[in-house]
Enzyme design. Structure first.
Site, PDB file in Angstrom:
ATOM      1  N   SER A  81       0.815  -1.208   0.000  1.00 49.01           N
ATOM      2  CA  SER A  81       0.000   0.000   0.000  1.00 49.01           C
ATOM      3  C   SER A  81       0.856   1.267   0.000  1.00 49.01           C
ATOM      4  CB  SER A  81      -0.952   0.001   1.192  1.00 49.01           C
ATOM      5  OG  SER A  81      -0.337   0.542   2.313  1.00 49.01           O
ATOM      6  N   LYS A  97       0.958   4.193   7.210  1.00 52.84           N
ATOM      7  CA  LYS A  97       0.300   5.121   6.278  1.00 52.84           C
ATOM      8  C   LYS A  97       0.858   6.524   6.444  1.00 52.84           C
ATOM      9  CE  LYS A  97      -3.053   2.279   4.828  1.00 52.84           C
ATOM     10  NZ  LYS A  97      -2.305   1.095   5.374  1.00 52.84           N
TER      11      LYS A  97
END
Lengths: 205, 205
Positions: free
Chosen positions: B127, B165
């Site tokens: 990701s 993230k």
DNA sequence: CCTTTCTCTGACCATTTTTTCAGGGGATCG
DNA sequence: CGATCCCCTGAAAAAATGGTCAGAGAAAGG
């Protein structure tokens, strides 16, 4: 890989000899040190090579290379102790799934290929971007003059310029392939390979 | 100590050969590389020894030692066991432009943020791929409980799951932004920040 | 007991590697 | 020019080093 006692002793001797003399010992020198005959040592070395612990080439004087050093972990630990990191587990970068649990530590020397033959290069440009090497990254390069197809190499072109590309051997030429669709591959008939990329280090500001 | 041009060349060859092969070359190997006769090399080496640049013992195969390396400031024998890398310069990953020239060394502790508060995580998933962090990479995380907008953080969500993230503070909530268009951002009202990514280490098989 | 594994040997040969010998040619400098 | 470096050569000797062969003893384990 299971080494007999004698084999282990010899392996240790090889290492210490190299430390002291900067070259590998001859059969005779090993034999004398162990007070056995040269043939005995020859056989031991043969076994050691079969087991992958060393490498020696035919009729190559003082050319024994140690591939696997059984004592290494402890020895490294000393100078590297400050560079020990706890590894707190894995983290899923996709969807959050795995919690942080396991606990172990890892030293950088385990993680980072390090040796006499490795050096760093700072990468300029973005031609290897699809291999996730970006401008400013350091690549760890292992000095080598040959490479396998697909490996990322540091190559010197005819005009004496260095470049970082993926290496492919083709009919009568070499192809140096950027991993960025915006750059064309380079074709060359002569190529000097300086090394192969074995790692990447990035600092984030 | 004044070395002639040829002597310097040979000295450089000795060094590079040793770098690559871990043993010193034989007279023949040097001679072939320079396309001259063995005797010529023998004489050169004799001179080099007289001048104190190398040491060689009588009838000692592959036993040339470099005592003085003209290209190296002064660093002998120091950095073997420490995690020091020579940095051989920069390499242009785009078009080949810059040759490999400069010579300095860098220790990993300079390159890698290291401290009581840092630890490693192995990344699973893709990701963060657009930040060029890929599956299997290690990220170096600095323990912190607060972060600035845009920093890459290790966060714990309400369900006690950890994720990696980019962090953004928005009105009444936090946004955790993957850097992969295939993944949607995560919005959350409560978030525990465990740390901020300060580096990346990748091993290439 | 037999078999296997590990350790070892002397004798000999093959190959690699260093060293010596006896020179030659070119460049530079006083 | 003569002297002095520097670079070079082929041939052969002299070491050194690596490799092969045909064995042997001692210990371990079925």
């Amino acid at each position: 890989m299971f080494l007999t006692k004698k084999q282990l002793e010899i392996l240790r001797f090889l290492r210490s000899f190299r430390n002291e003399h900067a070259v590998s010992p001859t059969l005779d020198e090993i034999a004398e040190s162990f007070s056995v005959s040269r043939v005995t040592i020859f056989e031991h070395l043969k076994k050691l090579e079969e087991k992958g612990a060393i490498r020696k080439r035919k009729a190559y004087a003082r050319g024994i290379e140690i591939l696997h050093d059984p004592d290494l972990p402890e020895e490294r630990g000393k100078s590297v102790e400050t560079l020990e990191f706890p590894v707190l587990g894995r983290i899923r970068a996709g969807s959050p799934l795995e919690a942080i649990e396991d606990r172990e530590t890892i030293t950088l020397s385990e993680l980072i290929p390090h040796g006499q033959n490795n050096y760093l290069l700072r990468v300029v440009g973005d031609s290897m971007i699809e291999d996730h090497i970006q401008d400013g990254d350091f690549v760890i390069v292992e000095k080598r003059s040959v490479a396998n197809n697909g490996e990322m190499v540091v190559g010197i072109l005819e005009d004496n310029e260095a470049t970082l590309k993926r290496f492919f051997r083709e009919k009568g030429r070499f192809r140096l392939q950027p991993s960025n669709p915006n750059y064309p591959p380079i074709y060359t008939k002569t190529l000097e390979i300086r090394g192969v990329v074995v790692g990447v280090i990035r600092q984030i500001r």
